[in-house]
Design a protein around this motif. Sequence first.
Motif, short mmCIF file in Angstrom:
data_model
loop_
_atom_site.label_atom_id
_atom_site.label_comp_id
_atom_site.label_asym_id
_atom_site.label_seq_id
_atom_site.Cartn_x
_atom_site.Cartn_y
_atom_site.Cartn_z
N ASP A 57 0.85 -1.18 0.00
CA ASP A 57 0.00 0.00 0.00
C ASP A 57 0.90 1.24 0.00
O ASP A 57 2.13 1.14 0.10
CB ASP A 57 -0.99 -0.03 1.17
N PRO A 58 0.33 2.43 -0.12
CA PRO A 58 1.15 3.65 -0.18
C PRO A 58 2.08 3.82 1.03
O PRO A 58 3.23 4.24 0.87
CB PRO A 58 0.12 4.77 -0.26
N ALA A 59 1.63 3.49 2.22
CA ALA A 59 2.49 3.61 3.40
C ALA A 59 3.65 2.62 3.34
O ALA A 59 4.78 2.94 3.73
CB ALA A 59 1.69 3.41 4.68
N ASP A 60 3.39 1.41 2.84
CA ASP A 60 4.45 0.41 2.66
C ASP A 60 5.49 0.92 1.68
O ASP A 60 6.69 0.81 1.91
CB ASP A 60 3.89 -0.91 2.13
N ARG A 61 5.01 1.45 0.55
CA ARG A 61 5.93 1.97 -0.47
C ARG A 61 6.78 3.11 0.08
O ARG A 61 7.96 3.23 -0.25
CB ARG A 61 5.17 2.39 -1.72
N ALA A 62 6.20 3.94 0.94
CA ALA A 62 6.95 5.04 1.55
C ALA A 62 8.08 4.49 2.42
O ALA A 62 9.21 4.99 2.38
CB ALA A 62 6.02 5.93 2.36
N LEU A 63 7.79 3.45 3.19
CA LEU A 63 8.83 2.85 4.02
C LEU A 63 9.92 2.22 3.14
O LEU A 63 11.11 2.36 3.43
CB LEU A 63 8.25 1.80 4.96
N VAL A 64 9.51 1.55 2.07
CA VAL A 64 10.49 0.94 1.16
C VAL A 64 11.37 2.02 0.53
O VAL A 64 12.59 1.87 0.46
CB VAL A 64 9.78 0.09 0.08
N ARG A 65 10.76 3.12 0.09
CA ARG A 65 11.55 4.22 -0.48
C ARG A 65 12.55 4.75 0.54
O ARG A 65 13.71 5.00 0.21
CB ARG A 65 10.64 5.36 -0.95
N ASP A 66 12.10 4.95 1.78
CA ASP A 66 12.98 5.44 2.84
C ASP A 66 14.12 4.45 3.08
O ASP A 66 15.28 4.86 3.20
CB ASP A 66 12.16 5.67 4.12
N ALA A 67 13.79 3.17 3.14
CA ALA A 67 14.82 2.15 3.36
C ALA A 67 15.84 2.14 2.23
O ALA A 67 17.05 2.07 2.47
CB ALA A 67 14.17 0.77 3.50
N LEU A 68 15.36 2.24 0.99
CA LEU A 68 16.28 2.26 -0.16
C LEU A 68 17.14 3.52 -0.17
O LEU A 68 18.34 3.45 -0.45
CB LEU A 68 15.50 2.15 -1.47
N THR A 69 16.54 4.65 0.12
CA THR A 69 17.29 5.91 0.13
C THR A 69 18.38 5.88 1.19
O THR A 69 19.52 6.29 0.93
CB THR A 69 16.33 7.09 0.36
N THR A 70 18.05 5.38 2.37
CA THR A 70 19.05 5.25 3.43
C THR A 70 20.12 4.24 3.04
O THR A 70 21.31 4.49 3.24
CB THR A 70 18.37 4.84 4.76
N TYR A 71 19.70 3.12 2.48
CA TYR A 71 20.64 2.08 2.07
C TYR A 71 21.62 2.62 1.03
O TYR A 71 22.81 2.27 1.07
CB TYR A 71 19.86 0.89 1.51
#
Length: 98
Positions: A57-71
């Motif tokens: 869902d949109p909140a999941d995708r936001a967390l994934v984006r944050d995780a990728l950006t930090t990674y």
Amino acid sequence: MSPATCHGPDGVDLSREQAWVLHAALLDHVERTVDAGRSPDRAVAILERTETCEPLDPADRALVRDALTTYLTDAPARDRKPARAILTALDGQVSSSQ
């Protein structure tokens, strides 16, 4: 007939390499969350959903984006291009679902 192979969340077409990078980024996020003394339950649930090809869902995708950006800040050089491609794929998924 063999079952279809999935790499990542439903609706996001990832290569095997990109799926491994996504896994690494989410696992890194889980570890950082634990190190910060917070519960990793949400991130673990998202990691499990991506690995079982369920939609995000949109909140999941936001967390994934944050995780990728930090990674990406400390990712091995080999993981940077696939991580950026995943971010692009996620952005495309949002655009096509609106």
